[in-house]
Enzyme design. Structure first.
Site, short mmCIF file in Angstrom:
data_model
loop_
_atom_site.label_atom_id
_atom_site.label_comp_id
_atom_site.label_asym_id
_atom_site.label_seq_id
_atom_site.Cartn_x
_atom_site.Cartn_y
_atom_site.Cartn_z
N SER A 52 0.90 -1.11 0.00
CA SER A 52 -0.15 -0.08 0.14
C SER A 52 0.78 1.34 0.12
CB SER A 52 -0.88 -0.03 1.41
OG SER A 52 -1.69 -0.89 1.31
N1 SAH Z 1 -0.83 -5.22 4.15
C1 SAH Z 1 0.16 -4.98 2.59
C2 SAH Z 1 -0.99 -4.84 1.51
C3 SAH Z 1 -1.32 -5.97 0.97
S1 SAH Z 1 -2.25 -6.01 -0.42
C4 SAH Z 1 0.96 -3.94 3.12
O1 SAH Z 1 2.26 -4.22 3.69
O2 SAH Z 1 0.94 -3.06 2.25
C5 SAH Z 1 -3.84 -7.01 0.06
C6 SAH Z 1 -3.40 -8.39 0.09
O3 SAH Z 1 -4.58 -8.99 0.54
C7 SAH Z 1 -2.84 -9.13 -0.86
O4 SAH Z 1 -1.55 -9.82 -0.70
C8 SAH Z 1 -4.04 -10.49 -1.24
O5 SAH Z 1 -3.49 -11.45 -1.69
C9 SAH Z 1 -4.32 -10.50 0.28
N2 SAH Z 1 -5.92 -10.91 0.06
C10 SAH Z 1 -6.96 -10.57 -0.63
N3 SAH Z 1 -7.97 -11.34 -0.25
C11 SAH Z 1 -7.68 -11.96 1.13
C12 SAH Z 1 -8.30 -12.93 2.09
N4 SAH Z 1 -9.76 -13.19 1.67
N5 SAH Z 1 -7.78 -13.21 3.21
C13 SAH Z 1 -6.49 -12.85 3.02
N6 SAH Z 1 -5.49 -12.39 2.34
C14 SAH Z 1 -6.39 -11.61 1.09
#
Ligand code: SAH
Length: 204
Positions: A52
């Site tokens: 993000s």
């Molecule tokens: N927290 C991160 C941003 C990750 S982007 C950071 O450090 O910036 C969002 C993530 O959510 C992706 O890796 C995607 O694979 C995950 N995601 C999507 N749906 C999900 C679900 N139902 N359960 C767990 N993770 C999920």
């Protein structure tokens, strides 16, 4: 980054600002993106997912009002950067990620940098939370949901705070749900754009 992207846009929580100063963001992005690690936007981390924008990570962390004693659930670990930030701000972080290759990546990043001693990364569909470790004093969802999954509200402690992007696949509102004395309050913090939440309570 902290001065121009965070402080100038209104992030005030000193613990959040200092966490973002201390954690080496470049260690959490792919090697070829290291030079871009501090840009004012999200960066691809593979498998169609992103780390993000720094401001969004800081805002979400600030909205959770963490003091250092909390157990936090993060849904959507990605590369593990936001989990590391939450680890500095709270006592314990359970972070769940649906893509197993990203689980490995996040664990590797947290281990290598030494920022994950109180962070557990698990492969699971977090759209229904993670009941085994509930209740959580705070829940941070890093992917856009069609609606607020009821399981997340159930797994939220009283008092507790949940931040979650809710909307359509492209644009969402960052909602803040506060549970206190058995009552829920819901407000919109800002407009946002996250990758879609998948899984049972996510986008099909
Ligand atoms: N927290 C991160 C941003 C990750 S982007 C950071 O450090 O910036 C969002 C993530 O959510 C992706 O890796 C995607 O694979 C995950 N995601 C999507 N749906 C999900 C679900 N139902 N359960 C767990 N993770 C999920």
């Amino acid at each position: 980054m902290v001065e121009t992207q965070l402080r100038r846009r209104g992030i005030r929580d000193q613990r959040v600002l200092s966490a973002l100063v201390r954690i080496p963001r470049e260690e959490f992005v792919p090697a070829e993106s290291r030079v871009e690690a501090y840009i004012d936007g999200p960066i691809g981390i593979g498998w169609g997912q992103t780390i993000s924008q720094p401001y969004m990570t800081a805002l979400m962390a600030e909205l959770l009002e963490l003091k250092g004693t909390e157990t936090v659930l993060e849904v959507g670990t990605g590369c593990g950067y936001h989990a590391a930030v939450l680890g500095v701000l709270a006592a314990r972080v359970i972070s769940v990620e649906i893509i197993s290759r990203l689980v490995e990546m996040a664990r590797g990043n947290l281990r290598r940098t030494g920022w994950g001693h109180n962070v557990v990364v698990l492969q699971a569909d977090g759209s229904t939370g993670y009941a085994e470790c509930a209740p959580y004093d705070a829940i941070s969802v890093a992917a856009g949901a069609p609606d607020i999954p009821p399981a997340l509200l159930e797994q939220l402690n009283d008092p507790g705070l949940l931040v979650i992007p809710v909307g359509d696949r492209l644009d969402q509102e960052l909602r803040v749900i506060s549970k206190r004395d058995g009552r829920m309050e819901d407000r919109v913090a800002t407009q946002c754009r996250f990758v879609p939440l998948r899984g049972g309570e996510g986008w099909k």
